[in-house]
Design an enzyme around this catalytic site. Structure first.
Site, PDB file in Angstrom:
ATOM      1  N   GLN A 213     -65.135 -37.206  33.460  1.00 14.77           N
ATOM      2  CA  GLN A 213     -64.418 -38.219  32.683  1.00 14.77           C
ATOM      3  C   GLN A 213     -63.381 -38.956  33.520  1.00 14.77           C
ATOM      4  OE1 GLN A 213     -62.624 -34.993  30.152  1.00 14.77           O
ATOM      5  NE2 GLN A 213     -60.802 -36.311  30.245  1.00 14.77           N
TER       6      GLN A 213
ATOM      7  N   CYS B 111     -62.357 -37.039  26.837  1.00 14.40           N
ATOM      8  CA  CYS B 111     -63.091 -35.781  26.734  1.00 14.40           C
ATOM      9  C   CYS B 111     -63.875 -35.705  25.426  1.00 14.40           C
ATOM     10  CB  CYS B 111     -62.142 -34.597  26.852  1.00 14.40           C
ATOM     11  SG  CYS B 111     -60.766 -34.626  25.664  1.00 14.40           S
TER      12      CYS B 111
ATOM     13  N   HIS C 131     -58.205 -30.592  24.143  1.00 11.19           N
ATOM     14  CA  HIS C 131     -59.320 -30.964  25.024  1.00 11.19           C
ATOM     15  C   HIS C 131     -60.634 -30.659  24.322  1.00 11.19           C
ATOM     16  CE1 HIS C 131     -61.398 -31.857  28.692  1.00 11.19           C
ATOM     17  NE2 HIS C 131     -61.806 -30.620  28.909  1.00 11.19           N
TER      18      HIS C 131
END
Length: 336
Positions: free
Chosen positions: A110, A116, A251
């Site tokens: 990324q 993410c 995340h």
């Protein structure tokens, strides 16, 4: 003139000495940090190793861009509970990368963009396409289309909302290659809407190890989220458990398997292959109830036109019970 030359030479030597020591100082600092983490790992009887990764030397600001999942609670209808035939034959171990075939696409990066969430959901879409027979293991769909057109996030973060993947879907990466920037939907190649792969439906999965494992068996790899702490940036191998460091943020990642023998999930990250175990990591079940809150938001995709891969195969009646069992990796054992 000679005095000026000596002064200039001395100044240059000073600058070279001063700036030349910076990399050495950084290396010494990182070495000390890693030694401290590994000592704490040993003290906690954890089973992972901290070492230099592709993210270890990033600044704190750059590390913050490697996360980007909203901490807002997921509000989505739950996916249907797995059938009793699946629940009664749950395997002790499952890895969709090696389950009579590889149903997990390649690891991506990324970069300096908190997308993410887009990589986790796109990775799930790619696995869904492989499992449904719509694509091969080398499939790659466009995270950039989801980032620029999806409406559920940006490089500053997003959520695991798969409505766009159901209503519109994603085209191959070639229609809009990843730029690590928010971009504009109009920059996608013309006609991308006619080249998309869609899911049939999606929903949330209960935040428990048993529910996640059952959903992995029934639906395949699952996008999920957890809290990342500084020590995780230096994860090299083993079964991760949080031991120290400040919180960096939420995340999103993709769960691709589990192991009951050693009590861990197998997970695909989006930080490139220079981090972790070739871009993957293992994380202890216990991290679901720790600071990491692993699995705090988990979703599953349902195959288009069916409630699951299992029911899809059964309804089409194209395989015997034995071949179905082989197709999804021996997950449905033959009954006597």
């Amino acid at each position: 003139m000679k005095l000026q030359m000596k002064t200039l030479t001395g100044a240059m030597a000073f600058l070279l000495l001063a700036f030349g020591t910076i990399p050495f100082a950084q290396a010494a600092s990182l070495e000390s940090e890693l030694a401290d983490i590994n000592t704490t790992i040993h003290q906690h009887h954890a089973k992972w190793v901290a070492a230099e990764t592709s993210l270890s030397r990033l600044s704190d600001e750059e590390k913050m861009h490697r996360v980007g999942m909203s901490e807002l609670k997921l509000t989505a209808k739950p996916v249907p509970e797995p059938e009793m035939s699946i629940m009664s034959s749950m395997p002790g171990n499952l890895d969709w990368r090696d389950n009579n075939g590889n149903f997990v696409s390649g690891v991506k990066d990324q970069a300096k963009c908190g997308a993410c969430w887009a990589f986790a959901m796109t990775g799930g879409l790619e696995s869904n396409a492989i499992l449904s027979g719509s694509a091969g293991q080398d499939v790659s769909y466009s995270e950039q289309v989801l980032l620029s057109c999806g409406g559920v996030g940006s490089c500053d973060g997003g959520t695991l909302n798969a409505d766009f993947l159901q209503s519109t879907g994603l085209p191959p990466t070639s229609y809009y290659p990843y730029t690590a920037a928010n971009g504009d939907c109009s920059a996608a190649r013309a006609g991308w809407q006619n080249a998309t792969y869609k899911i049939g439906d999606w929903g949330s999965v209960t935040a428990s190890a048993s529910a996640i494992k059952a959903a992995l068996v029934k639906y395949g790899p699952l996008p999920t989220a957890f809290m990342v702490y500084a020590d995780f940036m230096n994860y090299k191998s083993g079964i991760y458990e949080y031991v120290k460091g400040k919180k960096l943020g939420g995340h999103a990642v993709l769960i691709v398997g589990y192991n009951d023998d050693e009590q861990y999930f197998i997970v695909k990250n989006s930080w490139g292959t220079g981090w972790g175990e070739g871009g993957f990591f293992r994380i202890a079940y216990s991290e679901m109830t720790s600071k990491s809150q692993f699995g705090m938001s988990t979703i599953a995709y349902q195959a288009a036109g069916a409630t699951s891969y299992y029911s899809n195969l059964m309804s089409k009646n194209v395989m015997s019970d034995k071949s179905i069992s082989q197709k999804i990796g021996g997950l449905l054992e033959q009954r006597p």
